[in-house]
Design a protein around this motif. Structure first.
Motif, PDB file in Angstrom:
ATOM      1  N   PHE A 265      -4.075  -6.668  13.222  1.00 18.26           N
ATOM      2  CA  PHE A 265      -4.899  -7.199  12.147  1.00 18.26           C
ATOM      3  C   PHE A 265      -3.981  -7.672  11.023  1.00 18.26           C
ATOM      4  CE2 PHE A 265      -7.641  -3.961  14.170  1.00 18.26           C
ATOM      5  CZ  PHE A 265      -8.768  -4.729  14.450  1.00 18.26           C
ATOM      6  N   VAL A 266      -4.202  -8.891  10.522  1.00 17.23           N
ATOM      7  CA  VAL A 266      -3.354  -9.474   9.479  1.00 17.23           C
ATOM      8  C   VAL A 266      -4.221  -9.844   8.279  1.00 17.23           C
ATOM      9  CG1 VAL A 266      -1.812 -11.358   8.870  1.00 17.23           C
ATOM     10  CG2 VAL A 266      -1.698 -10.362  11.162  1.00 17.23           C
ATOM     11  N   TRP A 267      -3.828  -9.337   7.101  1.00 15.76           N
ATOM     12  CA  TRP A 267      -4.533  -9.640   5.858  1.00 15.76           C
ATOM     13  C   TRP A 267      -3.605 -10.431   4.940  1.00 15.76           C
ATOM     14  CZ3 TRP A 267      -9.616  -8.216   5.081  1.00 15.76           C
ATOM     15  CH2 TRP A 267     -10.162  -7.358   6.040  1.00 15.76           C
ATOM     16  N   GLU A 268      -3.988 -11.664   4.657  1.00 17.59           N
ATOM     17  CA  GLU A 268      -3.138 -12.530   3.833  1.00 17.59           C
ATOM     18  C   GLU A 268      -3.912 -13.018   2.611  1.00 17.59           C
ATOM     19  OE1 GLU A 268      -0.253 -16.473   4.204  1.00 17.59           O
ATOM     20  OE2 GLU A 268      -1.612 -15.955   5.835  1.00 17.59           O
ATOM     21  N   ALA A 269      -3.636 -12.384   1.468  1.00 14.21           N
ATOM     22  CA  ALA A 269      -4.150 -12.825   0.165  1.00 14.21           C
ATOM     23  C   ALA A 269      -5.661 -13.056   0.168  1.00 14.21           C
ATOM     24  CB  ALA A 269      -3.422 -14.093  -0.276  1.00 14.21           C
ATOM     25  N   VAL A 270      -6.405 -12.109   0.729  1.00 13.54           N
ATOM     26  CA  VAL A 270      -7.863 -12.241   0.743  1.00 13.54           C
ATOM     27  C   VAL A 270      -8.562 -11.037   0.126  1.00 13.54           C
ATOM     28  CG1 VAL A 270      -8.122 -11.232   3.036  1.00 13.54           C
ATOM     29  CG2 VAL A 270      -9.854 -12.808   2.197  1.00 13.54           C
ATOM     30  N   LEU A 271      -7.911  -9.874   0.138  1.00 15.70           N
ATOM     31  CA  LEU A 271      -8.551  -8.675  -0.393  1.00 15.70           C
ATOM     32  C   LEU A 271      -8.723  -8.734  -1.908  1.00 15.70           C
ATOM     33  CD1 LEU A 271      -6.853  -5.939   1.820  1.00 15.70           C
ATOM     34  CD2 LEU A 271      -9.242  -6.677   1.884  1.00 15.70           C
ATOM     35  N   PHE A 272      -8.040  -9.682  -2.551  1.00 17.50           N
ATOM     36  CA  PHE A 272      -8.276  -9.906  -3.985  1.00 17.50           C
ATOM     37  C   PHE A 272      -9.756 -10.205  -4.238  1.00 17.50           C
ATOM     38  CE2 PHE A 272      -3.845 -11.365  -3.443  1.00 17.50           C
ATOM     39  CZ  PHE A 272      -3.218 -10.539  -4.368  1.00 17.50           C
ATOM     40  N   TYR A 273     -10.379 -10.879  -3.281  1.00 17.22           N
ATOM     41  CA  TYR A 273     -11.743 -11.371  -3.463  1.00 17.22           C
ATOM     42  C   TYR A 273     -12.812 -10.365  -3.040  1.00 17.22           C
ATOM     43  CZ  TYR A 273      -8.990 -15.674  -2.985  1.00 17.22           C
ATOM     44  OH  TYR A 273      -8.046 -16.645  -3.109  1.00 17.22           O
ATOM     45  N   LEU A 286     -11.205  -0.268  10.229  1.00 17.00           N
ATOM     46  CA  LEU A 286      -9.931  -0.703  10.818  1.00 17.00           C
ATOM     47  C   LEU A 286      -9.057   0.491  11.164  1.00 17.00           C
ATOM     48  CD1 LEU A 286      -8.854  -3.867   8.804  1.00 17.00           C
ATOM     49  CD2 LEU A 286     -10.067  -3.720  10.957  1.00 17.00           C
ATOM     50  N   TYR A 287      -8.992   1.478  10.257  1.00 23.90           N
ATOM     51  CA  TYR A 287      -8.107   2.606  10.516  1.00 23.90           C
ATOM     52  C   TYR A 287      -8.748   3.683  11.379  1.00 23.90           C
ATOM     53  CZ  TYR A 287      -4.456   0.586   7.774  1.00 23.90           C
ATOM     54  OH  TYR A 287      -3.448  -0.258   7.346  1.00 23.90           O
ATOM     55  N   SER A 288      -9.902   3.361  11.940  1.00 24.49           N
ATOM     56  CA  SER A 288     -10.507   4.196  12.987  1.00 24.49           C
ATOM     57  C   SER A 288     -10.581   3.433  14.303  1.00 24.49           C
ATOM     58  CB  SER A 288     -11.913   4.625  12.551  1.00 24.49           C
ATOM     59  OG  SER A 288     -11.883   5.313  11.334  1.00 24.49           O
ATOM     60  N   PHE A 289      -9.970   2.261  14.358  1.00 24.91           N
ATOM     61  CA  PHE A 289     -10.071   1.384  15.526  1.00 24.91           C
ATOM     62  C   PHE A 289      -9.511   2.054  16.778  1.00 24.91           C
ATOM     63  CE2 PHE A 289      -8.939  -2.408  18.093  1.00 24.91           C
ATOM     64  CZ  PHE A 289     -10.175  -3.042  18.092  1.00 24.91           C
ATOM     65  N   VAL A 301      -1.713  -2.953  11.543  1.00 26.64           N
ATOM     66  CA  VAL A 301      -2.354  -3.680  10.449  1.00 26.64           C
ATOM     67  C   VAL A 301      -1.259  -4.109   9.480  1.00 26.64           C
ATOM     68  CG1 VAL A 301      -4.176  -3.681   8.709  1.00 26.64           C
ATOM     69  CG2 VAL A 301      -4.355  -2.165  10.700  1.00 26.64           C
ATOM     70  N   VAL A 302      -1.213  -5.401   9.165  1.00 29.92           N
ATOM     71  CA  VAL A 302      -0.180  -5.956   8.296  1.00 29.92           C
ATOM     72  C   VAL A 302      -0.842  -6.588   7.084  1.00 29.92           C
ATOM     73  CG1 VAL A 302       1.616  -7.724   8.109  1.00 29.92           C
ATOM     74  CG2 VAL A 302       1.454  -6.320  10.177  1.00 29.92           C
ATOM     75  N   PHE A 303      -0.264  -6.337   5.914  1.00 30.52           N
ATOM     76  CA  PHE A 303      -0.806  -6.858   4.663  1.00 30.52           C
ATOM     77  C   PHE A 303       0.239  -7.677   3.901  1.00 30.52           C
ATOM     78  CE2 PHE A 303      -2.840  -2.807   5.506  1.00 30.52           C
ATOM     79  CZ  PHE A 303      -4.186  -3.034   5.248  1.00 30.52           C
ATOM     80  N   THR A 304      -0.172  -8.799   3.366  1.00 23.05           N
ATOM     81  CA  THR A 304       0.487  -9.407   2.209  1.00 23.05           C
ATOM     82  C   THR A 304      -0.659  -9.633   1.233  1.00 23.05           C
ATOM     83  OG1 THR A 304       0.258 -11.646   3.111  1.00 23.05           O
ATOM     84  CG2 THR A 304       2.320 -10.517   3.539  1.00 23.05           C
ATOM     85  N   ASP A 305      -1.107  -8.561   0.642  1.00 21.30           N
ATOM     86  CA  ASP A 305      -2.408  -8.576  -0.019  1.00 21.30           C
ATOM     87  C   ASP A 305      -2.496  -7.459  -1.052  1.00 21.30           C
ATOM     88  OD1 ASP A 305      -5.074  -9.372  -0.439  1.00 21.30           O
ATOM     89  OD2 ASP A 305      -5.352  -9.739   1.712  1.00 21.30           O
TER      90      ASP A 305
END
Length: 915
Positions: A265-273, A286-289, A301-305
């Motif tokens: 799972f990749v999160w790129e600059a979206v959790l701001f919203y 996600l962390y129970s997947f 799970v990877v974040f730039t967020d």
């Protein structure tokens, strides 16, 4: 310049500025699409544990507002949206959104053109008629000034690509899932077509995924990249704020996600919203997947967020604690903008063992250092086994070895690559750098190849100080008889050998080898512009133990300062570990900004929490019980103190134990180098100016500290007062430091011990001291000479000898020039701003405001209720005389016989007598 080129340049600049200034694009957009009808799968997970980890910051309203955009961001969105509409006018790209996601696409195409990211697809998704604006050679020069503003996009692109490469390398061709959240017009599904085993799923707003599907079709029609595979991306058009009650995983499963395959799972600059409530439910799912029925494969799970509100600080240790609470392992981490953005790669732990899965083992690179600061020590052994030995000590800066006496002078001469050209005298020679470490005199120079050499500052011939000599063509020549030392401290020339015409070259070479064997050499290394000397066996020096800076963190602008103290190094360690004194002693000297809060009025609210990480131990400081951590300080054994905070600003104090009663501090302050600071320091002359400002501020603080520590030193060292009789807030850290120090002395012995002989070489004349040759008498005489608190020198004709190297050139020991400047500073503040002079003890007890004399306070007219005008401040005659003297005469006061006058004026201004 063509109008279209001007348009896109303006648009990209505004876009980049917006990304940097607000950290995120615009706020959440509450568009709705009918959700996929599916019930959430039955998941067996530790509800209590995960719920506790996700409880921070969640309010009763599940739709608590997400991060909001500032005014500048909103304005730039509107402008760039209009510009991109023009650039895409008549385009058949199928793109529906013309602002936020488009600007990232254009910037990625530009960055690929510069070679800063690998994204050959981005430009092909742009309109045919306008894409040349960012793909041509002409555009490289045109957009060069704004490249620094796009660093955020480049860094997040690289981080995600590296994580994806690592994930796919682990799967080894096995079918797998890649789920991209908030990808906008990202190109990964197209760029990774070479991996047919990867099934891509992309989640974004409905209009974005609709446009992206059309864009993919257009790309495949127009480009033959040699891959037979069709794009396998499946799109989920959904506003993530709709998942306040869960259901995200269920929607992905309905879309075709196979839970039996390895999944990223990749999160790129979206959790701001995304608001807090939905974000909490998304993280729970996600962390129970890994605990889904039948789930046997790995999950990452990877974040730039953003990780707010769960993690609102930039510290790796706190981030690691958060993910441990989710039964996950943090593999790599860095942070930006005070914790507003986290670059984090995580894997879900094995449900049966609680440990790393094979995916985690595969994706994990070097062990993650748990450090609360981006700069870190790497000698963990010193925490468990305290010792002053087998450690690297910073002894100087690279610019000092190059011959510069001040940081300002050095940055003025600094080369574009960051190096410092060596200062060469008129006769073609340079001076070596002389210093001391634990009272052992050292001399450092560069050989003919530019490599550093460090030897004890004693010539093996007759014990003349080698630092009195010169360096010629990479050879250090003794000032007394001309014996020369080159690469690795080897003796390369003895002039008197040439006086024997019958001497063979072989015999002379053997003699020089004997000389080399008599010299005491030290391992020396340069790292990030600092010079380190190894205290320990020469061949046991371990370069991997040198301090380092966490890779991938936001770039900083280092500012170097040197401070000389006439006290033992331990007082300075204590001083820099003492949080409360920052609020009281330095009230008004530390900038009285509310966001920093270091004012005496805040001292009752100060809360300190002890911590230990992989590098050292220290305190986390906050205001009141539930306040956010604002500052931290940490002791990194054996002699470094680091200060940090949430802003990205950091200080590292390398406290060099020079000699008994003498210490030097190599202070490096890291200023977060965002686009604005990068632009400022690129202006000629601005970096020296900034360096001068920071240096003088440090001198001011050091003078306030130095006077107190000198008094402590006298009472403790000379009069026998206890180091601490009764402790208070923050003093637990002093006790912990002294506990470590005591154990270090027990393990390694008294660190002040040293010998100026090479123990492997028997001296021709072993002693010959003034006290005779009896070792017991000599030792007693040397031990009763007292603490060394000066820097005595002997004046010579050709060369002078400084007895206590390094020469005390800097405050607080050498503070005359700064105190003169302080007179001018106080005068200006008093005459024109009405501010308190520097000598005022507490300036901010109530608020930081210009001082107003009682008769000048505005009064309310009882008849009208209107405040009477404030009287005009008229400086006294004495004040005008002081201004004239300090501005025009102070540098020549000695010649004019006015030294005593200016000193008295300075004293008078400290008491406010000129106002």
């Amino acid at each position: 310049m063509p109008s279209s080129t001007l348009f896109v340049r303006l648009s990209l600049l505004l876009s980049s500025l917006n990304i940097v200034s607000s950290f995120v694009p615009s706020g959440a957009r509450p568009l709705r699409l009918c959700p996929l009808q599916s019930s959430p799968p039955s998941v067996d997970f530790n509800e209590e544990r995960i719920g506790e980890a996700l409880s921070k910051g969640v309010v009763e309203d599940d739709f608590a507002e997400s991060d909001e955009q500032n005014v500048f961001g909103t304005l730039s969105d509107a402008i760039t949206g209009s510009i991109f509409s023009v650039l895409h006018l008549g385009s058949d790209c199928g793109i529906k959104d013309s602002s936020k996601n488009l600007r990232v696409l254009w910037v990625r195409a530009l960055l690929h053109n510069y070679g800063e990211v690998v994204d050959p697809v981005a430009a092909k998704l742009l309109p045919d008629k306008t894409r040349g604006l960012v793909t041509s050679e002409y555009s490289k020069g045109l957009f060069s000034p704004i490249r620094k503003f796009a660093e955020w996009i480049a860094s997040r692109t690289t981080f995600i690509d590296e994580s994806l490469d690592s994930f796919l390398s682990h799967t080894g061709g096995e079918p797998c899932n890649v789920v991209l959240f908030g990808s906008g017009y990202d190109t990964r599904a197209l760029r990774y077509r070479k991996h047919p085993e990867a099934a891509f799923y992309e989640v974004d707003l409905p209009e974005v995924v609709q446009g992206k599907a059309e864009l993919y079709e257009k790309y495949l029609r127009e480009n033959d990249d040699g891959y037979d595979k069709e794009v396998t991306s499946r799109f989920l058009g959904k506003d993530l704020n709709e998942y306040s009650s869960g259901g995200l995983v269920a929607d992905l499963l309905d879309l075709g996600l196979d839970p039996t395959k390895p999944t990223l799972f990749v999160w790129e600059a979206v959790l701001f919203y995304v608001n807090s409530g939905p974000k909490r439910e998304i993280f729970k799912e996600l962390y129970s997947f890994n605990k889904l029925p039948g789930r046997t494969k790995d999950t990452a799970v990877v974040f730039t967020d953003s990780l707010k509100p769960f993690v609102d600080v930039p510290f790796t240790s706190e981030t690691d604690k958060f993910f441990k609470g989710l039964d996950a392992s943090l593999l790599s981490h860095r942070s930006r903008w005070g914790g507003a953005v986290h670059f984090a790669a995580t894997v879900l732990n094995d449900p049966s063992t609680g440990g790393l899965t094979p995916l985690g083992e595969s994706m994990r690179g070097e062990d993650l250092v748990m450090s609360y600061t981006p700069t870190q020590s790497n000698n963990k052994k010193l925490l468990a086994e305290p010792s002053m030995d087998d450690a690297w000590y910073a002894v100087g800066y690279a610019w000092q070895v190059a011959g510069y006496s001040s940081a300002v002078e050095a940055v003025m001469a600094q080369a574009p690559d960051g190096s410092f050209p060596t200062k060469v005298s008129s006769d073609g020679t340079t001076k070596p750098y002389a210093t001391r470490l634990w009272n052992e005199p050292l001399v450092v120079y560069r050989d003919a190849d530019g490599n550093l050499v460090c030897v004890t500052d004693v010539c093996p011939h007759r014990s003349a100080p080698l630092s009195m000599g010169t360096v010629e063509e990479g050879r250090l020549k003794c000032f007394y008889h001309g014996w020369a030392f080159g690469e690795g401290g080897q003796c390369v020339d003895v002039p008197t050998q040439r006086s024997n015409p019958n001497g063979s070259e072989e015999a002379m070479a053997k003699f020089r080898e004997r000389v080399t064997g008599c010299a005491k050499r030290h391992a020396v290394a340069e790292k990030d512009g600092m010079i380190y000397v190894w205290r320990g066996e020469l061949l046991e020096a371990d370069a991997s133990l040198l301090p380092s800076k966490r890779e991938g963190d936001m770039e900083t602008q280092p500012i170097d300062t040197v401070l000389d103290y006439a006290v033992d190094y331990s007082y300075i360690v204590e001083n820099n570990l003492d949080s409360p004194h920052l609020f009281y002693l330095h009230d008004g000297s530390v900038p009285p900004i509310e966001s920093i809060g270091m004012m005496s009025k805040n001292l009752p609210d100060l809360r300190l929490r002890p911590f230990q990480d992989d590098c050292g131990f220290g305190h986390l400081g906050r205001f009141k019980d539930n306040g956010r951590v604002k500052k931290l300080l940490r002791f990194d054994p054996p002699n470094v103190v680091r200060h940090g905070g949430v802003s990205g600003f950091e200080e590292e104090f390398h406290i060099v134990p020079v000699s008994p009663g003498r210490a030097r501090v190599l202070l490096r302050q890291h200023l977060p180098k965002g686009p604005i600071l990068s632009t400022i320091v690129s202006i000629p002359g601005m970096l020296p100016f900034l360096t001068s400002l920071v240096n003088n501020w440090n001198y001011h603080i050091a003078l306030e500290d130095g006077a107190v520590m000198q008094g402590q030193s006298h009472l403790i060292e000379d009069m026998g007062a206890p180091r601490m009789q009764i402790g208070a807030l923050g003093d637990d850290l002093m006790s912990r430091y002294w506990s470590w120090r005591t154990k270090a002395h027990e393990r390694s012995g008294n660190p002040w011990r040293n010998t100026l002989q090479n123990v492997e070489s028997k001296p021709s004349i072993p002693s010959g001291t003034t006290y005779g040759d009896d070792e017991a008498v000599v030792e007693l005489a040397r031990s009763t000479q007292g603490r060394i608190v000066d820097a005595s020198e002997t004046v010579g004709i050709k060369q002078r000898y400084v007895q206590q190297t390094p020469e005390a050139l800097y405050p607080p020991m050498n503070s005359a020039s700064y105190l003169q400047a302080l007179v001018v500073d106080d005068l200006v503040k008093g005459l024109f701003q009405g501010l308190e002079p520097a000598g005022t003890m507490i300036k901010t007890e109530k608020s930081y405001a210009p001082r107003v004399r009682p008769q000048e306070a505005k009064e309310v007219d009882p008849a009208t209720g209107v405040r009477r005008p404030e009287p005009q401040r008229i400086p006294t005659f004495a004040g005008l005389v002081a201004a004239a003297v300090t501005w025009g005469v102070v540098e020549n006061a000695e010649v004019l016989g006015l030294r005593e006058v200016t000193e008295k004026m300075a004293l008078a201004m400290q008491h406010g007598l000129f106002l």
